[in-house]
Design an enzyme around this catalytic site. Sequence first.
Site, PDB file in Angstrom:
ATOM      1  N   GLU A   1      -7.735  74.521 -50.902  1.00 56.34           N
ATOM      2  CA  GLU A   1      -7.740  75.777 -50.130  1.00 56.34           C
ATOM      3  C   GLU A   1      -9.095  76.665 -50.292  1.00 56.34           C
ATOM      4  O   GLU A   1      -9.626  77.044 -49.232  1.00 56.34           O
ATOM      5  CB  GLU A   1      -6.622  76.657 -50.314  1.00 56.34           C
TER       6      GLU A   1
ATOM      7  N   GLU B   1       1.880  71.904 -52.659  1.00 53.23           N
ATOM      8  CA  GLU B   1       2.762  72.999 -52.720  1.00 53.23           C
ATOM      9  C   GLU B   1       4.327  72.739 -52.419  1.00 53.23           C
ATOM     10  O   GLU B   1       5.348  73.191 -53.414  1.00 53.23           O
ATOM     11  CB  GLU B   1       2.378  74.115 -51.957  1.00 53.23           C
TER      12      GLU B   1
ATOM     13  N   GLY C   1      -0.865  72.697 -48.643  1.00 53.55           N
ATOM     14  CA  GLY C   1       0.846  73.033 -48.689  1.00 53.55           C
ATOM     15  C   GLY C   1       1.696  71.663 -48.845  1.00 53.55           C
ATOM     16  O   GLY C   1       2.737  72.047 -49.308  1.00 53.55           O
TER      17      GLY C   1
ATOM     18  N   ALA D   1      -1.157  72.561 -45.130  1.00 50.46           N
ATOM     19  CA  ALA D   1      -0.650  73.445 -43.835  1.00 50.46           C
ATOM     20  C   ALA D   1      -1.583  73.061 -42.643  1.00 50.46           C
ATOM     21  O   ALA D   1      -2.787  72.680 -42.785  1.00 50.46           O
ATOM     22  CB  ALA D   1      -0.775  74.786 -44.171  1.00 50.46           C
TER      23      ALA D   1
HETATM   24  N1  CO8 Z   1      -3.914  70.447 -40.626  1.00 53.59           N
HETATM   25  C1  CO8 Z   1      -4.261  69.833 -39.255  1.00 53.59           C
HETATM   26  N2  CO8 Z   1      -4.357  68.610 -39.162  1.00 53.59           N
HETATM   27  C2  CO8 Z   1      -4.675  67.826 -39.971  1.00 53.59           C
HETATM   28  C3  CO8 Z   1      -4.632  68.043 -41.278  1.00 53.59           C
HETATM   29  C4  CO8 Z   1      -4.323  69.726 -41.587  1.00 53.59           C
HETATM   30  N3  CO8 Z   1      -3.965  70.069 -42.950  1.00 53.59           N
HETATM   31  N4  CO8 Z   1      -4.770  67.024 -42.105  1.00 53.59           N
HETATM   32  C5  CO8 Z   1      -4.962  66.141 -41.225  1.00 53.59           C
HETATM   33  N5  CO8 Z   1      -4.974  66.379 -40.123  1.00 53.59           N
HETATM   34  C6  CO8 Z   1      -4.986  65.764 -38.988  1.00 53.59           C
HETATM   35  C7  CO8 Z   1      -6.646  65.295 -38.531  1.00 53.59           C
HETATM   36  O1  CO8 Z   1      -7.282  66.669 -37.865  1.00 53.59           O
HETATM   37  C8  CO8 Z   1      -6.423  64.217 -37.726  1.00 53.59           C
HETATM   38  O2  CO8 Z   1      -6.189  64.564 -36.523  1.00 53.59           O
HETATM   39  P1  CO8 Z   1      -6.971  63.837 -35.284  1.00 53.59           P
HETATM   40  O3  CO8 Z   1      -6.792  62.345 -35.335  1.00 53.59           O
HETATM   41  O4  CO8 Z   1      -6.317  64.709 -33.787  1.00 53.59           O
HETATM   42  O5  CO8 Z   1      -8.458  64.214 -35.423  1.00 53.59           O
HETATM   43  C9  CO8 Z   1      -5.560  63.526 -38.378  1.00 53.59           C
HETATM   44  O6  CO8 Z   1      -4.553  64.411 -39.276  1.00 53.59           O
HETATM   45  C10 CO8 Z   1      -5.970  62.365 -39.177  1.00 53.59           C
HETATM   46  O7  CO8 Z   1      -6.792  62.806 -40.165  1.00 53.59           O
HETATM   47  P2  CO8 Z   1      -8.081  62.333 -40.637  1.00 53.59           P
HETATM   48  O8  CO8 Z   1      -8.753  61.785 -39.483  1.00 53.59           O
HETATM   49  O9  CO8 Z   1      -8.754  63.609 -41.281  1.00 53.59           O
HETATM   50  O10 CO8 Z   1      -7.785  61.260 -41.663  1.00 53.59           O
HETATM   51  P3  CO8 Z   1      -8.667  60.638 -42.977  1.00 53.59           P
HETATM   52  O11 CO8 Z   1      -8.067  59.369 -43.382  1.00 53.59           O
HETATM   53  O12 CO8 Z   1     -10.012  60.691 -42.541  1.00 53.59           O
HETATM   54  O13 CO8 Z   1      -8.641  61.920 -43.978  1.00 53.59           O
HETATM   55  C11 CO8 Z   1      -7.396  63.534 -45.400  1.00 53.59           C
HETATM   56  C12 CO8 Z   1      -7.277  62.321 -44.680  1.00 53.59           C
HETATM   57  C13 CO8 Z   1      -8.524  63.438 -46.448  1.00 53.59           C
HETATM   58  C14 CO8 Z   1      -6.276  64.110 -45.791  1.00 53.59           C
HETATM   59  C15 CO8 Z   1      -8.059  64.570 -44.264  1.00 53.59           C
HETATM   60  O14 CO8 Z   1      -7.349  64.505 -43.050  1.00 53.59           O
HETATM   61  C16 CO8 Z   1      -8.162  65.901 -44.791  1.00 53.59           C
HETATM   62  O15 CO8 Z   1      -9.194  66.450 -45.665  1.00 53.59           O
HETATM   63  N6  CO8 Z   1      -7.255  66.874 -44.311  1.00 53.59           N
HETATM   64  C17 CO8 Z   1      -7.151  68.202 -44.787  1.00 53.59           C
HETATM   65  C18 CO8 Z   1      -6.658  68.554 -46.198  1.00 53.59           C
HETATM   66  C19 CO8 Z   1      -6.583  69.896 -46.646  1.00 53.59           C
HETATM   67  O16 CO8 Z   1      -7.596  70.509 -46.726  1.00 53.59           O
HETATM   68  N7  CO8 Z   1      -5.145  70.472 -46.674  1.00 53.59           N
HETATM   69  C20 CO8 Z   1      -4.965  71.691 -47.290  1.00 53.59           C
HETATM   70  C21 CO8 Z   1      -4.989  72.580 -45.910  1.00 53.59           C
HETATM   71  S1  CO8 Z   1      -4.847  74.303 -46.334  1.00 53.59           S
HETATM   72  C22 CO8 Z   1      -3.205  74.485 -46.879  1.00 53.59           C
HETATM   73  O17 CO8 Z   1      -2.576  73.674 -47.073  1.00 53.59           O
HETATM   74  C23 CO8 Z   1      -2.903  75.992 -47.311  1.00 53.59           C
HETATM   75  C24 CO8 Z   1      -1.329  76.224 -47.598  1.00 53.59           C
HETATM   76  C25 CO8 Z   1      -1.167  77.599 -47.947  1.00 53.59           C
HETATM   77  C26 CO8 Z   1      -1.120  78.261 -46.617  1.00 53.59           C
HETATM   78  C27 CO8 Z   1      -1.169  79.725 -46.803  1.00 53.59           C
HETATM   79  C28 CO8 Z   1      -1.068  80.267 -45.284  1.00 53.59           C
HETATM   80  C29 CO8 Z   1      -1.691  81.688 -45.262  1.00 53.59           C
END
Ligand code: CO8
Length: 279
Positions: free
Chosen positions: A149, A129, A126, A81
């Site tokens: 999360e 999920e 997400g 998400a």
């Molecule tokens: N949300 C928003 N932006 C994201 C997300 C995300 N989940 N994942 C990646 N991005 C964006 C980055 O911010 C980045 O943007 P920018 O270029 O503008 O800085 C772009 O995508 C590329 O990402 P990275 O530079 O970080 O790429 P890397 O190759 O270095 O890393 C990763 C890749 C490891 C996947 C890293 O991006 C990461 O850790 N992302 C987050 C993963 C995460 O924690 N996901 C879980 C999110 S929480 C969730 O899903 C909850 C679901 C339930 C919700 C319930 C609601 C109440």
Amino acid sequence: MFRWTGHSPDYVSERQETMEYILYEQKGAYAVITINRERALNALNSTVLEELDQTLDSVDLDTVRCLIVTGAGQKSFVAGADIGEMSTLTKAEGEAFGKKGNDVFRKLETFPIPVIAAVNGFALGGGCELSMSCDIRICSDNAVFGQPEVGLGITPGFGGTQRLARLVGAGMAKQMIYTARNIKADEAYRIGLVNAVYPQEELMAAAEKMAAGIAKNAPIAVRSCKKAINEGLDADMDQALVIEEKLFGGCFETEDQKYGMAFFLDKNKEKVKAPFKNC
Ligand code: CO8
């Protein structure tokens, strides 16, 4: 952009204007939904969720017999998400966001036709999920699954606490969720989270071959199997078997049942099986 083959030209232009983050392509009897927000690794913001919901509502169930869900690009299925969007939510807004995700994922899970997740990279939070709301998961060798999360101060809120435990067992699900540790494709395969792992360049062909194979079978029977498995899993065995009996009985007297069995019984070796017709 939204590509559509099953409706009038007016309808097509309307959908092309509105879909920002979803690509939809019908390929004969199956269709591919692509989450298309590559610059954010296909993270799910409210718009993506709304568009996914609208896309599912628009599927032409008279002609489409199987769906594939995948992510744009070579790196990510869905990286979760949208953390930026979630970062400022109040308790009430957080709950509403969770409901929005749960509603659309449940629509996918209970969608009348089978759905294959072709997981082409990160499937985190997400994203994991979303894949678990699909009937079948296959992935590329660079796929990474996880529920990170608790490292962000929240729970898996799009069904992760429920579906992961049902798919891989409570012990493994709790370990993944409490530790927030990601797992690679081979481990996801070992614990039964995915059915198969392919080289990245072969994933979509494998998904499409599977979808086409499903689409060739009798549609009423395939839909009934999905319903029987899903509803049976939520019932005790006695009720589950009644669910099965009703759906089994429902196949009889259909053209597909009559044709499928008559084809088997016909001993003419030159015969060629015609496509099943009924949806
Ligand atoms: N949300 C928003 N932006 C994201 C997300 C995300 N989940 N994942 C990646 N991005 C964006 C980055 O911010 C980045 O943007 P920018 O270029 O503008 O800085 C772009 O995508 C590329 O990402 P990275 O530079 O970080 O790429 P890397 O190759 O270095 O890393 C990763 C890749 C490891 C996947 C890293 O991006 C990461 O850790 N992302 C987050 C993963 C995460 O924690 N996901 C879980 C999110 S929480 C969730 O899903 C909850 C679901 C339930 C919700 C319930 C609601 C109440």
